[in-house]
Enzyme design. Sequence first.
Site, PDB file in Angstrom:
ATOM      1  N   ASN A 154      23.023  17.968  46.701  1.00 36.81           N
ATOM      2  CA  ASN A 154      24.483  18.354  46.489  1.00 36.81           C
ATOM      3  C   ASN A 154      25.577  17.330  46.338  1.00 36.81           C
ATOM      4  O   ASN A 154      25.460  17.667  47.799  1.00 36.81           O
ATOM      5  CB  ASN A 154      24.661  19.327  46.006  1.00 36.81           C
TER       6      ASN A 154
ATOM      7  N   GLY B 270      28.632  17.039  46.599  1.00 38.28           N
ATOM      8  CA  GLY B 270      29.876  17.841  46.667  1.00 38.28           C
ATOM      9  C   GLY B 270      29.530  18.845  47.483  1.00 38.28           C
ATOM     10  O   GLY B 270      31.261  18.549  48.578  1.00 38.28           O
ATOM     11  N   LYS B 271      28.946  18.824  47.813  1.00 40.33           N
ATOM     12  CA  LYS B 271      28.317  20.557  49.366  1.00 40.33           C
ATOM     13  C   LYS B 271      29.313  19.195  50.263  1.00 40.33           C
ATOM     14  O   LYS B 271      28.973  18.688  51.650  1.00 40.33           O
ATOM     15  CB  LYS B 271      27.200  20.441  49.382  1.00 40.33           C
TER      16      LYS B 271
ATOM     17  N   ASP C 110      23.724  27.662  53.380  1.00 42.36           N
ATOM     18  CA  ASP C 110      23.312  28.546  52.039  1.00 42.36           C
ATOM     19  C   ASP C 110      24.399  29.181  51.739  1.00 42.36           C
ATOM     20  O   ASP C 110      24.545  30.241  52.413  1.00 42.36           O
ATOM     21  CB  ASP C 110      22.564  29.496  52.387  1.00 42.36           C
TER      22      ASP C 110
ATOM     23  N   PHE D 105      33.675  23.289  42.810  1.00 42.86           N
ATOM     24  CA  PHE D 105      32.634  23.235  41.909  1.00 42.86           C
ATOM     25  C   PHE D 105      31.918  24.584  41.436  1.00 42.86           C
ATOM     26  O   PHE D 105      32.188  25.756  42.524  1.00 42.86           O
ATOM     27  CB  PHE D 105      30.903  22.324  42.590  1.00 42.86           C
TER      28      PHE D 105
ATOM     29  N   TYR E 269      30.617  28.362  40.889  1.00 45.72           N
ATOM     30  CA  TYR E 269      32.339  29.668  40.598  1.00 45.72           C
ATOM     31  C   TYR E 269      33.666  28.966  40.654  1.00 45.72           C
ATOM     32  O   TYR E 269      34.104  30.302  40.962  1.00 45.72           O
ATOM     33  CB  TYR E 269      31.528  30.686  41.593  1.00 45.72           C
TER      34      TYR E 269
ATOM     35  N   LYS F  61      42.178  23.981  50.336  1.00 48.14           N
ATOM     36  CA  LYS F  61      40.555  25.006  50.196  1.00 48.14           C
ATOM     37  C   LYS F  61      39.599  25.245  51.336  1.00 48.14           C
ATOM     38  O   LYS F  61      39.551  25.920  51.870  1.00 48.14           O
ATOM     39  CB  LYS F  61      39.876  24.252  49.208  1.00 48.14           C
TER      40      LYS F  61
END
EC number: 3.6.1.66
Length: 208
Positions: free
Chosen positions: A15, A17-18, A74, A165, A167, A188
Amino acid sequence: MRRLGSGSLVIATHNAGKLREIGALLDPYGVKCLSAGSLGLPEPAETGTTFVENALIKARASAEASGMAALADDSGLSVKALDGRPGVYTADWAERQWFEGEPGRDWFMAMGKVEGLLRERGDDVDRSAAFHCVLAIAWPDGDFAVYEGIAPGSLTWPPRGELGFGYDPVFVPEGHDQTFAEIAPEEKHRISHRADAFAKLVAEQFGS
Protein backbone atom coordinates in the site's frame (compact mmCIF):
# COMPACT_ATOMS: atom_id res chain seq x y z
CA MET A 1 16.12 -4.80 23.97
CA ARG A 2 17.28 -5.16 20.37
CA ARG A 3 17.35 -1.91 18.38
CA LEU A 4 16.92 -1.13 14.71
CA GLY A 5 19.38 1.74 14.33
CA SER A 6 19.69 3.63 11.04
CA GLY A 7 19.76 1.91 7.66
CA SER A 8 17.22 0.14 5.48
CA LEU A 9 14.01 -1.40 6.75
CA VAL A 10 11.46 -3.38 4.79
CA ILE A 11 7.92 -2.14 5.30
CA ALA A 12 5.69 -5.18 4.85
CA THR A 13 3.06 -3.54 2.68
CA HIS A 14 2.00 -3.12 -0.94
CA ASN A 15 0.00 0.00 0.00
CA ALA A 16 1.68 3.21 -1.22
CA GLY A 17 -0.25 5.39 1.22
CA LYS A 18 0.82 3.33 4.20
CA LEU A 19 4.45 3.34 3.02
CA ARG A 20 4.40 7.16 2.79
CA GLU A 21 3.00 7.54 6.31
CA ILE A 22 5.46 5.12 7.87
CA GLY A 23 8.36 6.54 5.87
CA ALA A 24 7.57 10.06 7.07
CA LEU A 25 7.52 8.93 10.69
CA LEU A 26 10.84 7.07 10.48
CA ASP A 27 12.74 9.53 8.28
CA PRO A 28 14.00 11.65 11.22
CA TYR A 29 15.82 8.58 12.58
CA GLY A 30 17.80 7.91 9.42
CA VAL A 31 15.78 4.85 8.42
CA LYS A 32 15.35 4.20 4.70
CA CYS A 33 12.04 2.45 4.08
CA LEU A 34 11.59 -0.06 1.26
CA SER A 35 8.21 -1.61 0.57
CA ALA A 36 7.65 -5.33 0.25
CA GLY A 37 5.89 -4.52 -3.00
CA SER A 38 8.92 -2.79 -4.53
CA LEU A 39 11.06 -5.80 -3.60
CA GLY A 40 8.60 -8.20 -5.22
CA LEU A 41 7.84 -9.98 -1.96
CA PRO A 42 4.57 -11.95 -1.79
CA GLU A 43 1.75 -10.94 0.51
CA PRO A 44 1.18 -13.66 3.14
CA ALA A 45 -2.30 -14.78 4.08
CA GLU A 46 -3.45 -12.86 7.15
CA THR A 47 -4.88 -15.78 9.07
CA GLY A 48 -4.63 -14.27 12.55
CA THR A 49 -7.64 -13.36 14.66
CA THR A 50 -5.99 -10.32 16.30
CA PHE A 51 -4.06 -7.30 15.05
CA VAL A 52 -0.93 -8.58 16.82
CA GLU A 53 -1.07 -11.97 15.12
CA ASN A 54 -1.55 -10.48 11.65
CA ALA A 55 1.19 -7.88 12.10
CA LEU A 56 3.66 -10.58 13.12
CA ILE A 57 2.67 -12.80 10.18
CA LYS A 58 3.45 -9.98 7.74
CA ALA A 59 6.64 -8.81 9.44
CA ARG A 60 8.07 -12.32 9.71
CA ALA A 61 7.25 -13.14 6.09
CA SER A 62 9.05 -10.02 4.81
CA ALA A 63 12.04 -10.52 7.13
CA GLU A 64 12.49 -14.14 6.06
CA ALA A 65 12.06 -13.37 2.33
CA SER A 66 14.35 -10.32 2.29
CA GLY A 67 16.95 -11.25 4.90
CA MET A 68 16.43 -7.79 6.42
CA ALA A 69 14.61 -6.40 9.42
CA ALA A 70 10.97 -5.79 8.55
CA LEU A 71 8.19 -3.68 10.00
CA ALA A 72 4.52 -4.55 9.56
CA ASP A 73 1.49 -2.51 10.41
CA ASP A 74 -1.85 -4.14 11.09
CA SER A 75 -4.58 -1.69 11.78
CA GLY A 76 -8.32 -1.50 11.73
CA LEU A 77 -11.52 0.13 12.83
CA SER A 78 -13.39 -1.09 15.88
CA VAL A 79 -16.98 0.11 16.28
CA LYS A 80 -18.47 -0.23 19.76
CA ALA A 81 -22.08 -0.75 18.66
CA LEU A 82 -20.96 -3.46 16.23
CA ASP A 83 -19.18 -5.46 18.95
CA GLY A 84 -15.78 -4.34 17.72
CA ARG A 85 -16.36 -5.07 14.05
CA PRO A 86 -14.99 -4.79 11.45
CA GLY A 87 -11.77 -5.19 13.50
CA VAL A 88 -9.19 -7.43 11.81
CA TYR A 89 -11.56 -7.65 8.83
CA THR A 90 -11.49 -3.89 8.25
CA ALA A 91 -9.93 -4.20 4.78
CA ASP A 92 -12.00 -7.27 3.89
CA TRP A 93 -15.18 -5.23 4.18
CA ALA A 94 -13.91 -3.15 1.26
CA GLU A 95 -13.33 -6.16 -1.02
CA ARG A 96 -15.83 -6.30 -3.87
CA GLN A 97 -17.80 -9.50 -4.33
CA TRP A 98 -18.20 -10.99 -7.81
CA PHE A 99 -21.48 -9.09 -8.31
CA GLU A 100 -20.06 -5.72 -7.15
CA GLY A 101 -17.77 -4.95 -10.10
CA GLU A 102 -14.09 -5.42 -10.84
CA PRO A 103 -11.94 -7.06 -8.13
CA GLY A 104 -10.35 -4.63 -5.69
CA ARG A 105 -11.21 -2.54 -2.68
CA ASP A 106 -14.06 -0.06 -2.59
CA TRP A 107 -13.68 1.98 0.59
CA PHE A 108 -16.87 3.97 0.03
CA MET A 109 -18.73 0.66 -0.07
CA ALA A 110 -17.00 -0.40 3.16
CA MET A 111 -17.93 2.85 4.91
CA GLY A 112 -21.50 2.35 3.69
CA LYS A 113 -21.63 -1.14 5.20
CA VAL A 114 -20.65 0.23 8.60
CA GLU A 115 -23.16 3.07 8.36
CA GLY A 116 -25.92 0.70 7.27
CA LEU A 117 -25.36 -1.58 10.24
CA LEU A 118 -25.38 1.40 12.61
CA ARG A 119 -28.64 2.74 11.19
CA GLU A 120 -30.25 -0.66 11.68
CA ARG A 121 -29.72 -0.07 15.40
CA GLY A 122 -31.73 3.16 15.46
CA ASP A 123 -31.15 6.91 15.58
CA ASP A 124 -29.70 6.85 19.10
CA VAL A 125 -27.02 4.26 18.34
CA ASP A 126 -23.65 4.72 20.02
CA ARG A 127 -21.35 5.94 17.23
CA SER A 128 -18.13 5.71 19.22
CA ALA A 129 -15.28 3.91 17.49
CA ALA A 130 -11.53 3.61 17.56
CA PHE A 131 -8.73 2.97 15.14
CA HIS A 132 -6.22 0.40 16.38
CA CYS A 133 -2.68 -0.07 15.16
CA VAL A 134 -0.11 -2.75 15.92
CA LEU A 135 3.45 -2.34 14.70
CA ALA A 136 5.55 -5.48 14.63
CA ILE A 137 9.27 -5.57 13.92
CA ALA A 138 10.77 -8.91 12.92
CA TRP A 139 14.40 -9.82 12.32
CA PRO A 140 15.50 -12.69 10.06
CA ASP A 141 16.79 -14.63 13.06
CA GLY A 142 13.31 -14.76 14.62
CA ASP A 143 13.59 -11.92 17.14
CA PHE A 144 10.62 -9.52 17.23
CA ALA A 145 9.04 -6.56 19.02
CA VAL A 146 5.41 -5.38 19.12
CA TYR A 147 3.91 -1.93 19.79
CA GLU A 148 0.19 -1.11 20.06
CA GLY A 149 -1.57 2.23 19.55
CA ILE A 150 -5.15 3.54 19.58
CA ALA A 151 -7.03 6.62 18.38
CA PRO A 152 -10.50 6.94 19.95
CA GLY A 153 -13.25 8.87 18.23
CA SER A 154 -16.68 8.58 16.62
CA LEU A 155 -18.22 7.96 13.22
CA THR A 156 -20.01 10.50 11.08
CA TRP A 157 -21.99 10.39 7.83
CA PRO A 158 -21.73 11.33 4.99
CA PRO A 159 -17.97 10.96 4.37
CA ARG A 160 -15.98 14.20 4.45
CA GLY A 161 -12.54 15.12 3.15
CA GLU A 162 -10.13 14.08 0.41
CA LEU A 163 -7.04 13.33 2.49
CA GLY A 164 -6.06 10.03 4.07
CA PHE A 165 -7.39 6.66 2.95
CA GLY A 166 -9.61 3.79 4.05
CA TYR A 167 -12.28 4.78 6.58
CA ASP A 168 -10.67 8.18 7.29
CA PRO A 169 -13.55 10.21 5.74
CA VAL A 170 -16.07 8.97 8.35
CA PHE A 171 -13.85 8.95 11.44
CA VAL A 172 -13.75 12.01 13.71
CA PRO A 173 -10.92 11.66 16.27
CA GLU A 174 -11.67 12.50 19.89
CA GLY A 175 -11.30 16.22 20.63
CA HIS A 176 -11.72 17.28 16.98
CA ASP A 177 -14.60 18.21 14.68
CA GLN A 178 -12.90 17.25 11.42
CA THR A 179 -12.53 13.75 10.03
CA PHE A 180 -9.12 12.15 9.52
CA ALA A 181 -9.61 12.87 5.81
CA GLU A 182 -9.99 16.60 6.50
CA ILE A 183 -7.04 16.96 8.86
CA ALA A 184 -3.65 17.92 7.41
CA PRO A 185 -1.29 14.94 7.22
CA GLU A 186 1.10 16.54 9.72
CA GLU A 187 -1.67 16.79 12.32
CA LYS A 188 -2.97 13.30 11.60
CA HIS A 189 0.56 11.92 12.07
CA ARG A 190 0.57 13.53 15.52
CA ILE A 191 -2.75 12.13 16.78
CA SER A 192 -3.39 8.90 14.85
CA HIS A 193 -3.40 5.34 16.15
CA ARG A 194 -0.28 4.76 14.08
CA ALA A 195 1.38 7.78 15.70
CA ASP A 196 0.55 6.39 19.15
CA ALA A 197 2.12 3.05 18.27
CA PHE A 198 5.11 4.78 16.68
CA ALA A 199 5.70 6.92 19.76
CA LYS A 200 6.10 3.71 21.75
CA LEU A 201 8.33 2.18 19.05
CA VAL A 202 10.54 5.27 18.86
CA ALA A 203 10.89 5.50 22.63
CA GLU A 204 12.17 1.94 22.80
CA GLN A 205 14.05 1.65 19.52
CA PHE A 206 15.63 5.11 19.25
CA GLY A 207 15.40 6.55 22.75
CA SER A 208 18.41 7.20 24.94
